[in-house]
Structure formats: C-alpha cells, structure tokens
Design a protein around this motif. Structure first.
Motif, PDB file in Angstrom:
ATOM      1  N   TYR C 182      43.470  36.536  35.272  1.00  0.00           N
ATOM      2  CA  TYR C 182      43.002  37.266  36.471  1.00  0.00           C
ATOM      3  C   TYR C 182      43.202  38.758  36.277  1.00  0.00           C
ATOM      4  CZ  TYR C 182      43.665  32.674  38.693  1.00  0.00           C
ATOM      5  OH  TYR C 182      43.647  31.357  38.989  1.00  0.00           O
ATOM      6  N   PHE C 183      44.367  39.083  35.720  1.00  0.00           N
ATOM      7  CA  PHE C 183      44.693  40.501  35.529  1.00  0.00           C
ATOM      8  C   PHE C 183      43.703  41.150  34.550  1.00  0.00           C
ATOM      9  CE2 PHE C 183      46.802  43.246  32.390  1.00  0.00           C
ATOM     10  CZ  PHE C 183      47.042  44.355  33.179  1.00  0.00           C
ATOM     11  N   THR C 184      43.431  40.474  33.439  1.00  0.00           N
ATOM     12  CA  THR C 184      42.524  41.037  32.440  1.00  0.00           C
ATOM     13  C   THR C 184      41.140  41.268  33.047  1.00  0.00           C
ATOM     14  OG1 THR C 184      43.756  39.813  30.792  1.00  0.00           O
ATOM     15  CG2 THR C 184      41.662  40.713  30.094  1.00  0.00           C
ATOM     16  N   VAL C 185      40.701  40.324  33.840  1.00  0.00           N
ATOM     17  CA  VAL C 185      39.387  40.467  34.471  1.00  0.00           C
ATOM     18  C   VAL C 185      39.405  41.610  35.493  1.00  0.00           C
ATOM     19  CG1 VAL C 185      37.654  39.323  35.902  1.00  0.00           C
ATOM     20  CG2 VAL C 185      38.777  38.081  34.045  1.00  0.00           C
ATOM     21  N   ALA C 186      40.495  41.709  36.246  1.00  0.00           N
ATOM     22  CA  ALA C 186      40.581  42.794  37.235  1.00  0.00           C
ATOM     23  C   ALA C 186      40.480  44.153  36.535  1.00  0.00           C
ATOM     24  CB  ALA C 186      41.884  42.691  38.013  1.00  0.00           C
ATOM     25  N   LEU C 187      41.138  44.283  35.376  1.00  0.00           N
ATOM     26  CA  LEU C 187      41.035  45.544  34.638  1.00  0.00           C
ATOM     27  C   LEU C 187      39.592  45.800  34.236  1.00  0.00           C
ATOM     28  CD1 LEU C 187      43.941  45.927  32.075  1.00  0.00           C
ATOM     29  CD2 LEU C 187      43.556  47.161  34.193  1.00  0.00           C
ATOM     30  N   TRP C 188      38.916  44.744  33.792  1.00  0.00           N
ATOM     31  CA  TRP C 188      37.528  44.925  33.373  1.00  0.00           C
ATOM     32  C   TRP C 188      36.664  45.359  34.558  1.00  0.00           C
ATOM     33  CZ3 TRP C 188      34.665  46.447  29.811  1.00  0.00           C
ATOM     34  CH2 TRP C 188      33.287  46.267  29.859  1.00  0.00           C
ATOM     35  N   ALA C 189      36.924  44.773  35.726  1.00  0.00           N
ATOM     36  CA  ALA C 189      36.147  45.166  36.912  1.00  0.00           C
ATOM     37  C   ALA C 189      36.316  46.665  37.164  1.00  0.00           C
ATOM     38  CB  ALA C 189      36.602  44.355  38.117  1.00  0.00           C
ATOM     39  N   ALA C 190      37.551  47.159  37.021  1.00  0.00           N
ATOM     40  CA  ALA C 190      37.789  48.588  37.244  1.00  0.00           C
ATOM     41  C   ALA C 190      37.034  49.419  36.207  1.00  0.00           C
ATOM     42  CB  ALA C 190      39.286  48.883  37.181  1.00  0.00           C
ATOM     43  N   ILE C 191      37.082  49.000  34.937  1.00  0.00           N
ATOM     44  CA  ILE C 191      36.400  49.755  33.887  1.00  0.00           C
ATOM     45  C   ILE C 191      34.893  49.706  34.116  1.00  0.00           C
ATOM     46  CG2 ILE C 191      35.903  49.767  31.402  1.00  0.00           C
ATOM     47  CD1 ILE C 191      38.815  48.786  31.004  1.00  0.00           C
ATOM     48  N   TYR C 192      34.402  48.541  34.509  1.00  0.00           N
ATOM     49  CA  TYR C 192      32.971  48.378  34.782  1.00  0.00           C
ATOM     50  C   TYR C 192      32.540  49.366  35.870  1.00  0.00           C
ATOM     51  CZ  TYR C 192      28.740  46.154  36.577  1.00  0.00           C
ATOM     52  OH  TYR C 192      27.467  45.925  37.013  1.00  0.00           O
ATOM     53  N   LEU C 193      33.309  49.418  36.949  1.00  0.00           N
ATOM     54  CA  LEU C 193      32.923  50.286  38.060  1.00  0.00           C
ATOM     55  C   LEU C 193      32.977  51.750  37.661  1.00  0.00           C
ATOM     56  CD1 LEU C 193      34.585  48.532  41.117  1.00  0.00           C
ATOM     57  CD2 LEU C 193      32.153  48.739  40.568  1.00  0.00           C
ATOM     58  N   ILE C 194      34.017  52.140  36.947  1.00  0.00           N
ATOM     59  CA  ILE C 194      34.176  53.573  36.681  1.00  0.00           C
ATOM     60  C   ILE C 194      33.306  54.031  35.518  1.00  0.00           C
ATOM     61  CG2 ILE C 194      35.840  55.307  35.884  1.00  0.00           C
ATOM     62  CD1 ILE C 194      37.880  53.915  37.693  1.00  0.00           C
ATOM     63  N   VAL C 195      33.248  53.236  34.457  1.00  0.00           N
ATOM     64  CA  VAL C 195      32.532  53.689  33.262  1.00  0.00           C
ATOM     65  C   VAL C 195      31.031  53.431  33.360  1.00  0.00           C
ATOM     66  CG1 VAL C 195      32.231  53.262  30.797  1.00  0.00           C
ATOM     67  CG2 VAL C 195      34.524  53.519  31.759  1.00  0.00           C
ATOM     68  N   TYR C 196      30.664  52.230  33.782  1.00  0.00           N
ATOM     69  CA  TYR C 196      29.251  51.863  33.736  1.00  0.00           C
ATOM     70  C   TYR C 196      28.526  52.242  35.023  1.00  0.00           C
ATOM     71  CZ  TYR C 196      30.307  49.259  29.494  1.00  0.00           C
ATOM     72  OH  TYR C 196      30.686  48.914  28.230  1.00  0.00           O
ATOM     73  N   VAL C 197      29.177  52.002  36.165  1.00  0.00           N
ATOM     74  CA  VAL C 197      28.503  52.249  37.439  1.00  0.00           C
ATOM     75  C   VAL C 197      28.772  53.664  37.936  1.00  0.00           C
ATOM     76  CG1 VAL C 197      28.279  51.448  39.813  1.00  0.00           C
ATOM     77  CG2 VAL C 197      28.693  49.802  37.977  1.00  0.00           C
ATOM     78  N   GLY C 198      29.997  54.134  37.760  1.00  0.00           N
ATOM     79  CA  GLY C 198      30.429  55.407  38.327  1.00  0.00           C
ATOM     80  C   GLY C 198      29.462  56.563  38.096  1.00  0.00           C
ATOM     81  N   PRO C 199      29.063  56.850  36.856  1.00  0.00           N
ATOM     82  CA  PRO C 199      28.229  58.023  36.602  1.00  0.00           C
ATOM     83  C   PRO C 199      26.872  57.947  37.292  1.00  0.00           C
ATOM     84  CG  PRO C 199      29.181  57.205  34.567  1.00  0.00           C
ATOM     85  CD  PRO C 199      29.467  56.198  35.613  1.00  0.00           C
TER      86      PRO C 199
END
Lengths: 316, 656, 202
Positions: C182-199
């Motif tokens: 769960y933790f690993t996936v939660a980290l990925w969700a954060a990276i997904y939002l900031i790196v891929y979606v954020g810009p």
C-alpha cells in the motif's frame, strides 16, 4: 593587516565590537560554570568508593531546583540580549549604500580577476589580485566564480562572502584608513586554495584617482630593443593565449591581466614578492611555487626569460 | 514509585526464588542455544549484538587512530610556515580522509555501536530486534572502512573536503575516482547507521523488561532512541545527495549541480547540511547519554532532573534539524531566513545548558568520587562548554561571516566533538570496559591518560581560535611566514603530539588490562542499571531470566532479590516482547540464529557501490547476486520447527 | 548478584502476533519512513531546481505522457483488492486463501515493473538534458527500485507458499507485505500527481 583584531572599516569595527562583547559575556559564563563544577567536585568529594547511596534530602532538592531554574533563566536572558545585539549589527551591515564605487571580482582557480565598473564599457579597468580603493568611499563588490566556489575575505575590512557559480553575490565596506589589507580565499577550492590571496590597497581619494588614471592607460610600447624582444617573446611564446596586456594583441582572459604588472607588489595571487628575480623564477617553473597551478612552464631560453621578465616588470 | 505491574505473581508463589541447581541447568541449556558458532565460521556468522557491538567498537576505535594519525600528519605539515613535508595533493587527500574518517567511520559508528552493545543490556533484552540486520549493518560499515583505506593507499583518497562542495567535487573539477570513493563510502556507512537506528528504535520500543515504562528508561537508552530517530531523518539526506545526486552527476551526467542546465550548487549545500548539522548532535547526544550514568554512579545518587534531561534530549533533536543554514551564512541565503536560523542556533543552547546544570546539581547533591570515568566527565564539561559558547557566537551572522571557514571554526568543532563526544566516550570506556571484558582498566594510567588528553586538546585547539580571527582559513596546506601564524601553529602541533601520547597511554592500558586487569565482578561500581545485574562479561544469553523493573534504578532498590519472568522457551532463541509504552509482557518472539547471509549481502552491496564507480552494469550484477542472498535470508526465517501459539483476534491458537 | 525471584510466567503468551504487536511490522514501518522521507527529499530538490526555470517543463521540453503511467497506477490500485484479501486470509490463518490471493496479487503487480520502463520514457526527456530531466528521472527511477524490491518480495512469498509448507509466522509476513505494498503504491500516486499531472495544471 589581516585580522579581525585590527578593524579598519565601520563594518569590521562593528563585528569586532560584537566579538569582544561576546567574549566577555561568554568567558564569564564559562568561568561561572566551571567554578561551580569544580567547587562541587572538590568540596563534596569522597575519596573511597562506597556502596552507600546519598540519602535524598527534599529541602536541598527544592533549593537546587530553584538554582537550576534561575541559571536556565539567566541563560535565556543572555541569549536574548545577544540576539538583540546581533540583529542590530546584522541590520546595520545589511544596509547597502546608495552610491558606491562598484568593483566586480571573479574568483578563478587560484587568482582574482578585478574589474572596475564604468558606464562606458571602454573605460572599464581590468586587473588582478590587487584592488585599489579610495579611503572613505563605500565600495560595492559584485562577486562571481568562474569555476568552483571561492570566498572573498579581507578580515580587517569585512566578513566574507562566497563566490558561487551561477550566482552573483555582493559585499560592501568602506575603508577608514589608508593601508594594504590582505585578504585570502576562505572556501576550499582545490590544490592551491592556500595560495589564493589578494590585497586591498586603500588610498586617499586623490592618490586613488591618479592610480585609476594611470592604470587605465595602456602602457607605452617599449623602445629599448631588449624590452621589444621581451614583448615579442610574450606575444609569440604562448603567454598571450592566456593573458592580456592592454595595447597589444594579447587579449586572452584565461589567466590574470598582466597590464602594469610591474606596479603590483606580489605575484601569483600573493604567493611571491614582486621582484625581477621572483618573476624570473616564476616564469621558469610556476608549479614549483604553486604546485598544481594551471599555468604551464613554457620552454624558453635564458635570454628569452630575462627579456620577458624585464618587459613585464617595465610596465609600471 | 508506582504499584507493581498487574501481571506480577501470575500463578507463582510470592516468595519463590530459583535454586542454584535450576539456575545452572538453565544457564547451560540457554548457552547451547545462544552462543556463537565455533571457529572462524562462527565469527563470520554471529548475530549476537554483543559480538557485533564489540567488533563495531574496536573497528571504529581503530578508525579514530587512523584519523588521528592523519591529524598528526597535518599538524606536522602546519608546524611551520611553508613546510614541504606534504604537498597540496597529499595534504588535501589527508585532510579529507581525516574528516571523512572521523565523522563517518569513527564518531557515528562508535556511538551507535555503544548503543547496539548496551541498549539490550540496559533494557533487559537478550538481543536486538533484528539481529541479522545488525550483522549486515556492521559488515556494510566494515566494507566501507576497507574501501576508503585501500583507496587512500592507492592514491585515490578523496580530496574535496569532508563536505565535498560542488562544483569542486563535480565531474569537471574532480576528474578521476577520488570523489566517487567519497560519495559511495558516505552512502555506504549511512546504510549501516540506518540499520542500527531501526534496530535500536524497535528494540527500545518492543523489548524492554516488564515494568520499564517510558518514564523508567535509562537516559543512556533515551539518548540512543532520540538519536536513532535523528538518523532516520538525517541520513537519507546525505545518501540522496551523495549517491543519487553527486555520484550520478559524475557517472551518468545528470545535471543536479550544473548551473548551465538549471542545476544549483547551493542545492548540495542545503541537502548536505540538512544532514550535516543533525550529524553533530547524532554524535553528541549519545555521549550525553554516557555522562548521566557515570555522574549518578560516582555521585552515589540518582541524577537531578531526569524529566528535564529527557525533554532536553528531545528538544535538541528537534532544533537540530532547524540549524543547517548557519553553515551557509556566507552564501546568498535571504536575510530573514538567516535571522531565523540564528535564533534557532541560539535556542539550542538552552536544552544543552539545562543538561549541564542538571549534572552539576547532581554533583552538588551527591558525594562525587573522582574516578577516571568521572574525571572525563569533568573534562567534558570543562572543554565542551567552551565549544558551546563559541557555537553560540557562530550563530551570529555578522560574526560568522568573519569566523566561517577559518581556524576559529576548526577550533569550535573540535572543542565540541572532542570535548562533547570523545571525552564522554573515554569516560564510558573506563566505566563499561569491565562489563564488556570482565576486567578493570588501570586507574593510574587512566589518570595519566586523562590529564594528557585534557592538556593536549586545549593546547591544540585553543590557539586555533586566535589563528582564525587573525585570518587563517581552514584547509590550507601551508601559509607564508609573513602572516605571522607560525608560533601559534607550532603550539597547536605540540598539543597534537600530547593528544597522541594520551591515546598511546590509553591503548597500553587496554592491552594490559584486557588480560591482566583486576577481575571486575558483575557490578564493580555499585551502579544501578540492569547491565550490572549480570556477570561480566555477559553470558551469550545475557539474561538468564528477563528481569522485572519497578523503578529507574533497579539495582539501587532495597529488595534483596531480583524479580524475574519465567516461561520463555529454552530450546530455541526466544525473546520477550512488551508493549511500546508501559512495557507489559505481550508476546514471545523467536529470534534468528547465526547466518552468513548478512555478510554475503553486505559484500553484494559492496560490489554494487564500488563497481558502479566503474560501470553501471555492476548495479545489475549486484542486484542479481543480492536476490540470491535475500532468498537465503528468507528461507532461514521460514524454517522454524515446533508449534506456535498464534494470536488471532481474541483467541490464541496452537499451530504447527 | 541478587537471587532471582520469578514473579510472572510468560509461557502462555502467543509467539506469533499481527500488526503492531510484531517486530516485523515495526521494522517494515521503519523502512517505510526512511524510503518515504528519501522520496520527500527528492521532491524538495525537484521544487528547488524548479525555481531556476521560467517554464516547467523547461522550454523545448515536452510534457510527460500520461497513458502508460495512468495504466500503471490503475494496475497498482487494482492490486489493493487481492492484497487486502491476502492480509485478511493471513489473519484468519487460512493457508489456501493466502496462497490464492498472493497469486492474484503477483499476477497484477509483475506487469507494473515492466511498465515502469515505459513510465521512464513517458517522461519525454532524458536524465542528462537538464535539471528538470534529472529530477523527474530520479523520482521515477528511485521509486522503480522500491517497486522492484516490493514486487520481488511479493512474488517470492507467493512462490514459498506454493513450494514449501509455510510456518505460522508467515501469516504475519503476508499481512506486513500488503502494508508495504500500500505504501509503495501511495508513493507512486504522489509521484504520478506531481511529475506527470502537475505540470499540466500549474
């Protein structure tokens, strides 16, 4: 002069004042703590290891609690006083002057490039390792680094400021009295960090103006055949691929600007006194005096070396 | 004092004590289960925290000697102006290796090693929570030690300073592999520190003796616990900076620190000092943890202000993360930001001051005995308070701009680290050597050692304050005679030799006492902690029975006998887990036995880190090799014969 | 030494426990904190170098693609179901159930490692192009190492369940494995939002 103990500017004096105050207060605190400790250790000392425990005494405990609380309170009070004093000094130092002579300093491994700013770019003066400034005038430095991080520091005049690639930093001071103030790179910058000094030469305004005028003139072309030969050596033997001499074709900026080299008091960023013999030795093998220096030993015959040294020294 | 915990006297007669016969039988049985394997293989596979702690302490102390030899070489070079003993290239490698050794291979490891040895002893546990992780941590550290010194002798010693500022340490200005050695070594040792930290945290939370609630944890253990939390938050920063950024910039052209491509040289400084400042407290707080039991024991009373000392530990840890910018006052950090960091840097003096006051108050309220260990505590206060005061001075931006990067800072940091770290450490050696070895250190040589060390430290480093203010920058391999810095440098060099003499006296004392010292017995100092309830040196199983604790000073209780817990299995390595806060017995845990996999995995990591300097393919090779090790490790944990009692929901089920 | 007086017998306490009662849970939590904090520091560095750019992504650098990272995130989120069921089966001491759900979980998570390769190329920038490229590659790449480790852990545990008679202790391991996932996936969700979606948003 090269010491916090000999301040020669309002800036350095303010910091020296702060230092002496901190030393007095800090020294007193240290003394009280150590006396309290030694007094207890000596007067309450017991010579034999015993298995008995000290019987706990509530009154003594309450009394000690009070003393410790008061001591902690005094610590806090001292720190607040110190903070207030420090902020006052810091605030004063942070006020940049409205009008100032602006000098750009660029740190290189292991020397200082100095540029006197002028609205007219053709009147900008470039020199190296020796910074002439007028007494009583605020001097604003713009600091940059050409390669790695350096730090510009002349303790008698002000604290240091780092020169960081990608940044332009600033520092200012105002020298009170005429004199030669030594400075040195303070941030470790590689092999010759130890030999990366500079001098700030503070002069009365008229003298400074005269120096500026003279330094801005390209040196006269030599007429003495020996010196002409020296100039030819300079231009043809490879020196000109790195150095500049105003008024000649030598315009490279890899190494220090050598225009008016003869007027400087030191060579190689404060490494050697500027004498003809030292210059000769330096040209023959720079790495002997500054191991790792980027300047190569150019193979020259002894007559070429002599002529070159004489030519460089002739530009006063 | 509170009432005994409710689990006491469950079905056991209130006045029962164990007969000598039963004790001897159980001891033999436990020893056959807990002792290390035989011979060299046994030495390689041990997971006993005492064996590992001991070799950790010895290795780290050897690093102190190595770093000290480097220091002596530097001081010899600087003894007079324009000395030519060491050229700049050699000098830069030596000063960088000195700093790197002392910070990463001596100070942090020896402090965590003391914790790994003593925390279980002090809380009544038979081993640490993760014994194989502990062994892995040591071997990782050991590979790092070998790596650095092999590199140094191969003329590939790091030479960009122990904080390797970019761009000097970057690919352009430090070609070759010297800085790679530094970057990988740092990450390497931080992994060891992280393993130790997780181990100490979980051990302290879950393995305390019944009755040792939070407010009864010895201050030594509190300090280790707080520092372990600091390690968890500080070390990832330097690992990120050195391996993921600096080494990557150097090896695969990433652009973290290249301003031409949007990178930033100051980012390194932020990342490094976000780790680097807490690092100082990571060294210093465990040392304060040594001081309290020494002061208590030799003042013959509990320490004054237990709660204040615990709170001081915790607040120091918090503040420590808010100070890093005071290493960057000469950089373009906004003025308001600088002021906040000034204030924080001064505030941290308050908890430190409170601790000093509490110890002095303990002296006043007790009857101090000036044994060598105690002398080192007095020497610590004498020296450290000086370093603390100069530390407060350096918090001032205006003053720091003068003193920063000069010998003044060198003086300050050595007063803090030698005064605040090494003095208590030597005190701790005199105090706990009898526990580890079973023999006493010689008091007379100890006192010679102490006086030489005190004089040497002050003679070496006091003149450096003046040199710094007279304009001598740090990290210079020489200076001109005209600067006038010669005489004070000569004094400092003389002091350094006196320190060397004192360390020689200490080594002689250790070698002499290891075999020939007076036998110590379980509790030579009549001290109060649980570690003194067991024989010296401790048996392989440490505690025959897990003790039950009713106060902060179990051995100073008036009771004639020692309450203990029975019922742990003696046919396998079993330890008692208790609840995190009030330490009520909660479950039995089957602890792993000897294993070669920790060493194997540490070597795989070595292949990865060291190989990656030369080719990224080593990362793939090492990952493959590690997979084998992880499978071996996992297989070992899954093979546990016998029935287990499994707690599911409300019920407990017997299961094969 | 003082005589030892037994005051309590702990022979009846359980020897296999779940959740915060077990050491492994604490150890897993410790490493989660370390890895999470490391990711947070890389995020801080990402935002620090962002100050040096006027545009983000920098001019002439395309935005990251969304397709593959989104599929990967969906796959990871879907794997929560077998992960939760495996943990529950573990607590119910149901060997067959643990084996079944671990197998389903493995089938779902193994492709995430493969997709991670294209996650990296979906960044549309090389690591050595500029500091932006460096920062996003490190975020995604660092997470890749966590992912690899965690997927390896899951697959290994699944294989053990098929190949060996697993002891009681492994029930607890199964539930800790799910927590770490769960933790690993939660980290990925954060990276997904900031790196891929954020810009795309700011």
């Amino acid at each position: 002069m090269h010491s916090l103990f000999d301040p020669s500017s309002p800036q350095a004096r303010a910091v020296a004042g702060l230092w002496w105050w901190m030393l007095a207060v800090g020294g007193t605190v240290w003394l009280i703590v150590i006396v309290a400790m030694l007094w207890a250790a000596i007067t309450r000392r017991q010579r034999r290891l015993s298995s008995d425990l000290v019987r706990l005494d509530d009154t003594a405990h309450v009394r000690t609690e009070r003393v410790v609380t008061i001591a902690s309170g005094i610590t806090v009070a001292i720190l607040i006083a110190f903070l207030a004093y420090d902020f006052t000094v810091g605030h004063a130092l942070a006020q940049h002057p409205l009008r100032a002579l602006t000098i750009d300093v660029t740190g290189h491994q292991w020397w200082w490039q100095v540029l006197y700013e002028d609205p007219d770019p053709s009147r900008q003066l470039v020199t190296a390792n020796e910074i002439h400034v007028p007494v009583g005038v605020p001097i604003q430095f713009k600091l940059r680094a050409a390669d790695v991080i350096h730090s510009f520091w002349a303790p008698s005049l002000n604290g240091k400021k780092d020169l960081i690639p990608g940044y332009t930093t600033t520092l200012w001071f105002q020298a009170d009295t005429a004199g030669r103030y030594r400075g040195q790179c303070a941030e470790f910058c590689g092999l010759q960090h130890a030999k990366m000094a500079f001098y700030i030469v503070a002069e009365p305004k008229p003298k400074f103006a005269a120096w500026l005028a003279a330094a801005s003139q390209a040196p006269a072309s030599p007429s003495d055949p020996h010196l002409v030969y020296g100039q030819r050596v300079f231009l043809s033997a490879g020196c000109a691929t790195c150095h500049t001499i105003a008024g000649t074709q030598a315009r490279a900026t890899v190494g220090p600007d050598l225009t008016h080299l003869g007027s400087r008091e030191t060579l190689a960023a404060g490494t050697l006194a500027n004498t003809r013999e030292n210059l000769l030795r330096w040209i023959v093998d720079p790495g002997l005096w500054k191991p790792g220096v980027h300047m190569p030993a150019v193979p020259l015959s002894p007559p070429q070396q002599e002529a070159l040294a004489d030519y460089l020294e002739s530009m006063k | 004092m509170t009432a005994p915990p409710p689990h006491d006297h469950t079905g056991l007669p209130a006045d029962m004590t164990l007969t000598d016969d039963a004790v001897a039988r159980e001891a033999a049985q436990l020893d056959s289960i807990w002792r290390d394997g035989r011979g060299f293989w046994g030495w390689l596979t041990t997971v006993d925290h005492k064996s590992i702690g001991k070799r950790y302490i010895i290795t780290a102390f050897l690093m102190f000697i190595a770093g000290g030899i480097e220091a002596a070489m530097m001081r010899t070079q600087l003894a007079r102006p324009e000395n030519t003993l060491l050229g700049p290239d050699r000098y830069n490698q030596i000063f960088t290796t000195h700093g790197t050794t002392m910070m990463f291979l001596f100070a942090v490891p020896i402090m965590t090693a003391m914790g790994l040895y003593f925390v279980p002893l002090m809380i009544g546990a038979r081993n640490v929570a993760f014994p194989r992780l502990n062994a892995f941590g040591y071997w990782t550290y050991f590979v790092g030690v070998v790596f650095l010194y092999v590199s140094l002798f191969a003329n590939t010693g790091p030479d960009a300073g122990w904080f390797s500022y970019v761009p000097l340490a970057g690919p352009q200005y430090s070609p070759g592999h010297r800085v790679d050695v530094w970057a990988q070594l740092v990450t390497y040792t931080e992994i060891a520190a992280l393993c130790a930290a997780v181990n100490i945290i979980v051990t302290t939370f879950k393995m305390r003796a019944p009755g040792m609630s939070l407010n009864r944890i010895p201050l030594f253990v509190w300090a280790q616990l707080v520092v372990s939390f600091m390690i968890v938050f500080a070390m990832p920063a330097v690992a990120t900076g050195s391996t993921l950024m600096l080494a990557a910039d150097r090896a695969v052209n990433t652009q973290w620190f290249n301003p031409a491509e949007g990178g930033d040289a100051l980012l390194w400084q932020h990342i490094f000092w976000f780790f680097g400042h807490p690092e100082v407290y990571i060294i210093f707080l465990p040392a304060l943890g040594f001081v309290t039991p020494i002061v208590e024991t030799f003042s013959r009373r509990p320490v004054f202000g237990y709660t204040a000392l615990v709170m001081a530990n915790i607040t120091t840890a918090f503040f420590a993360f808010g100070l890093w910018v005071h290493h960057m006052f000469a950089t373009p950090v906004p003025e308001l930001g600088q002021s906040l960091f000034t204030a924080a840097s001064m505030l941290i003096a308050i908890p430190t001051g409170v601790q000093i006051f509490c110890w002095i108050a303990t002296l006043w309220l007790g009857r101090p005995e000036l044994r060598t260990a105690m002398l080192f505590v007095l020497g610590f206060i004498f020296t450290f308070v000086n370093g603390g005061i100069t530390g407060v001075m350096l918090a001032s931006v205006a003053f720091d701009k003068q003193a920063h990067d000069t010998f003044f800072v060198v003086a300050h940091l050595h007063y803090v680290l030698l005064g605040g770290g090494v003095m208590p450490l030597f005190g701790a050696f005199y105090f706990w050597f009898p526990k580890i070895v079973g023999r006493m250190l010689d008091e007379t040589i100890g006192k010679i050692h102490f006086w030489l060390f005190l004089i040497g430290v002050n003679l070496t480093f006091f003149p450096m304050h003046i040199l710094g203010l007279e304009g001598m920058p740090r990290r210079v391999y020489t200076y001109l005679a005209a600067t006038g810095w010669g005489p004070l440098n000569l004094v400092a060099t003389a002091g350094a030799y006196i320190i060397a003499l004192s360390v020689i006296a200490f080594l002689y004392n250790v070698l002499k006492s290891w075999r020939g010292g007076a036998p110590a017995g379980p509790n030579p100092w009549n001290s109060s902690g649980l570690e003194w309830a067991i024989p010296s040196p401790p048996p392989s199983y440490t505690f025959l029975h897990v003790p039950v604790v009713h106060s902060r000073h179990p051995l100073w209780e008036p009771a004639v006998d020692m309450p203990v817990v029975t019922g742990l299995r003696t046919d396998r390595r079993e330890v008692l887990l208790t609840t995190a806060f009030d330490a009520r017995p909660d479950s039995r845990h089957h602890a792993p036995g000897p294993s070669i996999w920790p060493l194997y995995l540490a070597l795989c990591m070595g292949v990865m880190w060291i190989g990656s300097i030369f080719s990224p393919y080593f990362v793939l090779i090492a990952t493959g090799l590690s997979a084998i090790g992880l499978v071996g490790w996992a297989l070992q944990s899954t093979s546990t014969p016998g029935t287990e009692r499994v707690a599911t929901g409300d019920a407990v089920v017997e299961l094969a | 030494m003082k005589a030892l007086r037994p005051v309590s017998d702990v022979g009846g306490l359980p020897s296999v426990v779940f959740g915060q009662r077990s050491l492994m849970w604490w150890g897993t939590l410790g490493f989660m904190v370390i890895e999470g904090w490391t990711t947070a520091l890389i995020f801080a560095s990402y935002f620090y170098v962002r100050q040096n750019f006027e545009a983000w992504p920098p001019l002439q650098t395309p935005l990251p693609s969304l397709t593959i990272p989104t599929i990967n995130l969906a796959l990871m989120l879907a794997s929560f179901i077998p992960a939760a069921l495996a943990a529950r089966a573990g607590k119910a001491l149901d060997r067959a159930g643990v084996r079944r759900w671990l197998t389903v979980m493995s089938v779902l998570v193994v492709p995430t490692v493969v997709l991670r390769w294209w996650d990296l190329w979906a960044l549309n920038v090389r690591w050595d192009t500029n500091a932006y490229g460096t920062a996003v590659w490190l975020l995604v790449g660092f997470h890749a190492s966590l992912l690899l480790f965690d997927v390896g852990d899951t697959v290994g545990l699944t294989l053990f369940y098929w190949l060996k008679p697993m002891p009681a202790k492994s029930f607890s391991d199964a539930s800790d494995n799910s927590m770490y996932w769960y933790f690993t996936v939660a980290l990925w969700a954060a990276i997904y939002l900031i790196v891929y979606v954020g810009p795309r948003i700011f």
